[in-house]
Design an enzyme around this catalytic site. Structure first.
Site, PDB file in Angstrom:
ATOM      1  N   GLY A   8       2.027  -7.251   8.474  1.00 22.13           N
ATOM      2  CA  GLY A   8       2.596  -7.486   9.802  1.00 22.13           C
ATOM      3  C   GLY A   8       1.670  -8.186  10.784  1.00 22.13           C
ATOM      4  O   GLY A   8       2.120  -8.701  11.794  1.00 22.13           O
ATOM      5  N   GLU A   9       0.371  -8.211  10.497  1.00 24.01           N
ATOM      6  CA  GLU A   9      -0.581  -8.876  11.398  1.00 24.01           C
ATOM      7  C   GLU A   9      -0.835 -10.318  10.954  1.00 24.01           C
ATOM      8  O   GLU A   9      -1.690 -11.005  11.491  1.00 24.01           O
ATOM      9  CB  GLU A   9      -1.894  -8.085  11.441  1.00 24.01           C
ATOM     10  CG  GLU A   9      -1.929  -7.014  12.518  1.00 24.01           C
ATOM     11  CD  GLU A   9      -0.818  -5.983  12.436  1.00 24.01           C
ATOM     12  OE1 GLU A   9      -0.685  -5.327  11.389  1.00 24.01           O
ATOM     13  OE2 GLU A   9      -0.056  -5.841  13.414  1.00 24.01           O
ATOM     14  N   TRP A  31       5.748  -1.649   5.989  1.00 29.13           N
ATOM     15  CA  TRP A  31       4.516  -1.328   5.253  1.00 29.13           C
ATOM     16  C   TRP A  31       4.356   0.140   4.892  1.00 29.13           C
ATOM     17  O   TRP A  31       3.441   0.496   4.163  1.00 29.13           O
ATOM     18  CB  TRP A  31       3.289  -1.840   5.997  1.00 29.13           C
ATOM     19  CG  TRP A  31       3.063  -1.314   7.385  1.00 29.13           C
ATOM     20  CD1 TRP A  31       3.454  -1.932   8.537  1.00 29.13           C
ATOM     21  CD2 TRP A  31       2.364  -0.136   7.787  1.00 29.13           C
ATOM     22  NE1 TRP A  31       3.047  -1.187   9.620  1.00 29.13           N
ATOM     23  CE2 TRP A  31       2.375  -0.092   9.200  1.00 29.13           C
ATOM     24  CE3 TRP A  31       1.719   0.899   7.088  1.00 29.13           C
ATOM     25  CZ2 TRP A  31       1.774   0.951   9.923  1.00 29.13           C
ATOM     26  CZ3 TRP A  31       1.135   1.936   7.815  1.00 29.13           C
ATOM     27  CH2 TRP A  31       1.157   1.948   9.208  1.00 29.13           C
ATOM     28  N   THR A  47       0.805  -1.225   0.000  1.00 26.94           N
ATOM     29  CA  THR A  47       0.000   0.000   0.000  1.00 26.94           C
ATOM     30  C   THR A  47       0.841   1.280   0.000  1.00 26.94           C
ATOM     31  O   THR A  47       0.315   2.364  -0.221  1.00 26.94           O
ATOM     32  CB  THR A  47      -0.909   0.025   1.253  1.00 26.94           C
ATOM     33  OG1 THR A  47      -0.110  -0.192   2.407  1.00 26.94           O
ATOM     34  CG2 THR A  47      -1.983  -1.045   1.177  1.00 26.94           C
ATOM     35  N   ASP A  90       1.902  -3.439  19.796  1.00 29.76           N
ATOM     36  CA  ASP A  90       1.781  -3.150  18.355  1.00 29.76           C
ATOM     37  C   ASP A  90       2.287  -1.748  18.034  1.00 29.76           C
ATOM     38  O   ASP A  90       1.705  -1.042  17.220  1.00 29.76           O
ATOM     39  CB  ASP A  90       0.336  -3.334  17.856  1.00 29.76           C
ATOM     40  CG  ASP A  90       0.245  -3.247  16.336  1.00 29.76           C
ATOM     41  OD1 ASP A  90       1.183  -3.732  15.665  1.00 29.76           O
ATOM     42  OD2 ASP A  90      -0.736  -2.686  15.823  1.00 29.76           O
TER      43      ASP A  90
END
Ligand code: CA
Ligand code: CA
Length: 598
Positions: free
Chosen positions: A202-203, A272, A185, A332
């Site tokens: 990443g999740e 990201w 993205t 996070d």
């Protein structure tokens, strides 16, 4: 407390959306964008050919025709609708070259628009498969320009290069497997003929990496994983062979030094958000996301190089230095934010520095030549997890505000929850700040919120959320969540602030006209006096502004452009905050402004 599930937010895509070209395809061939154009972008005011208005990412334009005196005459020149049924978050920064604007939109679309008239030149509509796994809305942050190519990434983890004149595809490369949770993205970055990209996901237990390709052909040159224990590669062209040979290029870090067992194999550290490049030190700077899974009890150790700033050599892809902001992250706190190069004038010296406003709430200033910590000061009102950074070790001093390990008893084995501040959406999220060398201030779009956070058992499964935690985000204050803050990098002092009811989620632009521009979810593009913070102009765009404003000069006039279209992570993940903003309407358009002629 309602458990938030990642699956619930995954958006199924319109199957079989055709790749389409519409409007009048311009056959006119214009001069392409050179390496020099990219390197000089920050000072050439007639174009914006890179993400960040220059590879250092300062988002500063010296243009001053629109200034604190004249900005009251700023009016729309035209507006362009992205159309269709795909009105989601519009987080892009447009680019402008030779009187043409290229802007990416939700669902991996890209529009070429005549900058003078607002007429569409062509549209590229990427065919997305079912089952893509974007974590945080179907957004895109922008395109790179090189030669006659417009290059952007897609939600199914591809990199696509289009002919700037026609919108026809010149090359397309698979970055990775979208079924394993990879997507793309960020806006790609051009460095010396190479296109530099990262990965999202990443999740989902992916491993982050930074990659370089030949921008003209898409051919891979090197790939550098961000998590210790994973092998880096370079790609060597062999005579007579079409496909380059993949050659080992050194392991990242030292196997198992800061990761237990095999956890590094799905260790996260997603890249990201885009990187920046500093020609003075010849370094690429990339931030890395959270270690995976979120449940930190599964991975004792610092978990290098998650939640870090990395400096890479653009020729070799080797890591030159690393600074980790959140060791053994339990919240996070992705460290992906933009690291902006600037000259720090302190104690009569000029230091080659870089600054980053981290998701964890610290505004860091580092020596960008070697990664040495110069200062770390909070840019939000509350940080529950820490009392400051130890300047000797560069490590945060923790308070113990970490959620407990999952337990064996009970139905869902939930560990002891904590109320943690800031929330995982961060003191600042993806939206880029700006630096003005005339005021010597950074302008940081911050948010004030916390979260209930608890851990749960989790095991890695390809394509499934790899989090092992549950959460509910809550506002801290009744009257505001967002705060645009002007920060003095010498002291870390907040010089002025503008408070906004909804969370700020758009990028910032600052100019030689002593102005700071940013958008609000309530729909306004606003301008502030860069020195005092006084609001000097605003315009209602009809939907939330979560994109990045730009400015350029054309036919002797200064233009300002910003995408409008509410969406992104907040409505999906905002918990109690999402309830406060659910009345905001979606959209999808580009607004362009110039001074009204008397
Ligand atoms: Ca420029
Ligand atoms: Ca994350």
């Amino acid at each position: 407390m309602k458990k938030t599930s990642l699956k619930g937010a995954i958006i199924s895509c319109l199957a079989g959306a055709a790749i389409g070209f519409s409007g009048m395809a311009s056959a006119k061939h214009l001069p392409g964008v050179s390496d020099a154009d990219v390197l000089n972008d920050a000072t050439t005011t007639e174009d914006v050919v890179s993400y960040g208005l220059g590879s250092q990412g300062q988002r500063f334009s010296p243009l001053d025709k629109v200034n604190t005196d004249t900005v009251k005459h700023l009016v729309p020149a035209w507006t362009f609708s992205y159309g269709g049924e795909k009105q989601r978050g519009q987080e892009a920064q447009p680019v402008v070259s030779n009187g043409r604007i290229f802007v990416t939109a939700s669902y991996s679309r890209l529009f070429a628009i005549d900058a003078r008239t607002g007429d569409e030149l062509w549209e590229y509509n990427h065919r997305l498969p079912d089952g893509i796994l974007p974590c945080c809305d179907v957004i895109n942050r922008g395109a790179a320009l090189y030669g006659n190519l417009v290059i952007f990434g897609t939600l199914d983890a591809k990199l696509v290069a289009l002919d700037a004149d026609t919108g026809k595809r010149v090359w397309s490369k698979k970055i990775d497997d979208y079924k394993a949770g990879y997507s793309f993205t960020a806006a790609p970055m051009i460095v010396n003929g190479m296109v530099i990209t990262g990965v999202s996901g990443g999740e989902f237990g992916i491993v982050g990496r930074v990659e370089a390709r030949d921008a003209k052909t898409g051919r891979m040159l090197w790939s550098r994983p961000t998590i210790e224990g994973n092998m880096g590669y370079k790609y060597v062209q062999v005579e007579g062979k079409k496909k380059p040979k993949k050659v080992e290029n050194g392991i990242t870090g030292e196997l198992n030094k800061s990761w237990p067992g095999d956890m590094w194999k799905h260790g996260g550290g997603a890249t990201w958000l885009g990187g920046t490049y500093d020609p003075e030190t010849n370094l690429i700077f990339y931030g890395t996301g959270n270690p995976a899974p979120w449940n930190a009890h599964t991975r004792p150790g610092d978990n290098l190089y998650s939640a870090s700033t990395l400096a890479l050599n653009p020729e070799t892809g080797k890591i030159v230095w690393a600074y980790q902001s959140s060791p053994n992250d339990a919240w996070d706190f992705d460290g992906v934010n933009e690291f902006i190069s600037f000259d720090l004038k302190k104690d009569g010296k000029v230091i080659k520095a870089g600054a980053k406003a981290d998701r964890n709430g610290f505004f860091y200033v580092l020596n960008r030549t070697n990664g040495e910590l110069i200062s770390a000061t909070p840019f939000i009102t509350k940080q529950g997890w820490t009392t400051g950074v130890d300047m000797e070790t560069g490590r945060p001093i923790e308070t113990g505000e970490r959620p407990g390990a999952p337990v064996t008893e009970g139905k869902d084995h939930k560990g002891k929850p904590v109320f943690a501040v800031p929330s995982f959406l961060g003191g600042k999220n993806w939206m880029p700040m700006a630096y003005n060398p005339q005021t010597d201030l950074f302008y940081v779009p911050a948010n004030e919120w916390g979260m209930d956070l608890w851990n749960e058992p989790v095991t890695y499964k390809k394509g499934a959320a790899y989090i092992g935690a549950g959460f509910t985000i809550k506002p801290l204050y009744e009257d505001y969540i967002g705060a645009l803050r002007a920060i003095d990098p010498k002291s870390g002092e907040i010089v002025w602030e503008y408070k906004n009811n909804a969370p700020l989620w758009g990028g910032v632009l600052t100019t030689g006209g002593n102005l700071v521009f940013t958008g609000t979810p309530e729909g306004f593009l606003k301008a502030f006096d860069a020195k005092t913070g006084e609001e000097v102009w605003k315009f209602q765009t009809g939907s939330g502004v979560v994109g990045c404003p730009i400015t350029w000069e054309m036919d002797g006039e200064q233009y300002v452009a910003v995408p409008s279209g509410w969406g992104g992570a907040v409505p999906l993940w905002g918990g109690d905050v999402a309830k406060r903003i659910k009345h905001l309407n979606q959209g999808g358009s580009l607004w362009v402004f110039k001074l009204h002629k008397m």
